[in-house]
Design a protein around this motif. Structure first.
Motif, PDB file in Angstrom:
ATOM      1  N   MET A   1      75.394  87.495  14.103  1.00 48.01           N
ATOM      2  CA  MET A   1      76.266  86.348  14.228  1.00 48.01           C
ATOM      3  C   MET A   1      76.320  85.561  12.917  1.00 48.01           C
ATOM      4  N   GLN A   2      75.200  85.542  12.206  1.00 53.25           N
ATOM      5  CA  GLN A   2      75.147  84.842  10.923  1.00 53.25           C
ATOM      6  C   GLN A   2      76.086  85.489   9.908  1.00 53.25           C
ATOM      7  N   PHE A   3      76.154  86.834   9.934  1.00 55.66           N
ATOM      8  CA  PHE A   3      77.029  87.532   8.998  1.00 55.66           C
ATOM      9  C   PHE A   3      78.492  87.205   9.270  1.00 55.66           C
ATOM     10  N   LEU A   4      78.876  87.133  10.533  1.00 61.47           N
ATOM     11  CA  LEU A   4      80.262  86.786  10.870  1.00 61.47           C
ATOM     12  C   LEU A   4      80.599  85.363  10.446  1.00 61.47           C
ATOM     13  N   ARG A   5      79.632  84.474  10.538  1.00 63.21           N
ATOM     14  CA  ARG A   5      79.859  83.095  10.085  1.00 63.21           C
ATOM     15  C   ARG A   5      80.063  83.067   8.569  1.00 63.21           C
ATOM     16  N   LEU A   6      79.282  83.866   7.835  1.00 59.54           N
ATOM     17  CA  LEU A   6      79.446  83.950   6.385  1.00 59.54           C
ATOM     18  C   LEU A   6      80.802  84.541   6.022  1.00 59.54           C
ATOM     19  N   ILE A   9      83.425  81.886   6.542  1.00 56.99           N
ATOM     20  CA  ILE A   9      83.367  80.881   5.481  1.00 56.99           C
ATOM     21  C   ILE A   9      84.029  81.411   4.210  1.00 56.99           C
ATOM     22  N   VAL A  10      83.708  82.642   3.851  1.00 54.77           N
ATOM     23  CA  VAL A  10      84.239  83.208   2.607  1.00 54.77           C
ATOM     24  C   VAL A  10      85.741  83.434   2.712  1.00 54.77           C
ATOM     25  N   LEU A  11      86.205  84.001   3.817  1.00 55.52           N
ATOM     26  CA  LEU A  11      87.643  84.251   3.958  1.00 55.52           C
ATOM     27  C   LEU A  11      88.445  82.962   3.999  1.00 55.52           C
ATOM     28  N   SER A  12      87.925  81.954   4.664  1.00 54.43           N
ATOM     29  CA  SER A  12      88.650  80.690   4.697  1.00 54.43           C
ATOM     30  C   SER A  12      88.669  80.032   3.323  1.00 54.43           C
ATOM     31  N   SER A  13      87.636  80.229   2.528  1.00 50.06           N
ATOM     32  CA  SER A  13      87.657  79.661   1.177  1.00 50.06           C
ATOM     33  C   SER A  13      88.567  80.461   0.252  1.00 50.06           C
ATOM     34  N   PHE A  14      88.702  81.780   0.492  1.00 53.30           N
ATOM     35  CA  PHE A  14      89.646  82.578  -0.285  1.00 53.30           C
ATOM     36  C   PHE A  14      91.072  82.086  -0.067  1.00 53.30           C
ATOM     37  N   PHE A  15      91.402  81.788   1.170  1.00 49.95           N
ATOM     38  CA  PHE A  15      92.773  81.420   1.507  1.00 49.95           C
ATOM     39  C   PHE A  15      92.987  79.917   1.574  1.00 49.95           C
ATOM     40  N   ALA A  21      85.815  68.744   8.087  1.00 52.02           N
ATOM     41  CA  ALA A  21      84.724  68.616   9.055  1.00 52.02           C
ATOM     42  C   ALA A  21      84.104  69.978   9.374  1.00 52.02           C
ATOM     43  N   SER A  22      84.931  70.991   9.578  1.00 52.25           N
ATOM     44  CA  SER A  22      84.386  72.315   9.879  1.00 52.25           C
ATOM     45  C   SER A  22      83.724  72.927   8.641  1.00 52.25           C
ATOM     46  N   HIS A  23      84.246  72.611   7.479  1.00 50.35           N
ATOM     47  CA  HIS A  23      83.639  73.074   6.230  1.00 50.35           C
ATOM     48  C   HIS A  23      82.224  72.513   6.080  1.00 50.35           C
ATOM     49  N   GLU A  24      82.071  71.233   6.309  1.00 53.83           N
ATOM     50  CA  GLU A  24      80.754  70.603   6.184  1.00 53.83           C
ATOM     51  C   GLU A  24      79.796  71.094   7.264  1.00 53.83           C
ATOM     52  N   ALA A  25      80.297  71.338   8.467  1.00 51.29           N
ATOM     53  CA  ALA A  25      79.440  71.832   9.548  1.00 51.29           C
ATOM     54  C   ALA A  25      78.947  73.239   9.254  1.00 51.29           C
ATOM     55  N   ASP A  26      79.799  74.073   8.689  1.00 56.86           N
ATOM     56  CA  ASP A  26      79.389  75.429   8.361  1.00 56.86           C
ATOM     57  C   ASP A  26      78.365  75.455   7.234  1.00 56.86           C
ATOM     58  N   ASN A  31      73.208  80.430   5.044  1.00 56.73           N
ATOM     59  CA  ASN A  31      72.189  80.992   4.166  1.00 56.73           C
ATOM     60  C   ASN A  31      72.817  81.191   2.783  1.00 56.73           C
ATOM     61  N   PHE A  32      72.449  80.356   1.838  1.00 52.07           N
ATOM     62  CA  PHE A  32      73.070  80.380   0.515  1.00 52.07           C
ATOM     63  C   PHE A  32      72.654  81.575  -0.323  1.00 52.07           C
ATOM     64  N   VAL A  33      71.627  82.283   0.067  1.00 49.49           N
ATOM     65  CA  VAL A  33      71.194  83.461  -0.679  1.00 49.49           C
ATOM     66  C   VAL A  33      72.171  84.617  -0.440  1.00 49.49           C
ATOM     67  N   LEU A  34      72.643  84.766   0.778  1.00 55.28           N
ATOM     68  CA  LEU A  34      73.537  85.878   1.108  1.00 55.28           C
ATOM     69  C   LEU A  34      75.002  85.584   0.800  1.00 55.28           C
ATOM     70  N   LEU A  35      75.352  84.336   0.654  1.00 55.46           N
ATOM     71  CA  LEU A  35      76.758  83.957   0.473  1.00 55.46           C
ATOM     72  C   LEU A  35      77.427  84.621  -0.726  1.00 55.46           C
ATOM     73  N   PRO A  36      76.834  84.678  -1.911  1.00 56.97           N
ATOM     74  CA  PRO A  36      77.502  85.347  -3.037  1.00 56.97           C
ATOM     75  C   PRO A  36      77.706  86.845  -2.816  1.00 56.97           C
ATOM     76  N   PHE A  37      76.755  87.493  -2.139  1.00 53.68           N
ATOM     77  CA  PHE A  37      76.893  88.925  -1.875  1.00 53.68           C
ATOM     78  C   PHE A  37      78.039  89.206  -0.904  1.00 53.68           C
TER      79      PHE A  37
END
Length: 67
Positions: A1-6, A9-15, A21-26, A31-37
């Motif tokens: 579930m964590q991977f789908l949340r990441l 987050i990434v797809l919404s930031s791409f587009f 509010a949802s940005h801050e909640a997410d 997990n900031f370590v996995l986000l760049p990958f």
């Protein structure tokens, strides 16, 4: 579930389609370590899809030019 949340987050930031509010909640529970990958993986995947689609269209039109 964590991977789908990441991925979300990434797809919404791409587009660029997020509400603040949802940005801050997410970002409160991410997990900031996995986000760049995940971001690099999705960028490569989207690029490969676009490249494949363009290659497919260009191949099919080049065969039709000779009639």
């Amino acid at each position: 579930m964590q991977f789908l949340r990441l991925v979300r987050i990434v797809l919404s930031s791409f587009f660029g389609v997020r509400k603040r509010a949802s940005h801050e909640a997410d970002f409160a529970n991410v997990n900031f370590v996995l986000l760049p990958f995940v971001a690099v993986f999705l960028a490569v995947a989207i690029g490969a899809i676009i490249f494949g689609f363009v290659h497919l269209v260009a191949d099919s039109t080049s065969a039709m030019q000779g009639f």
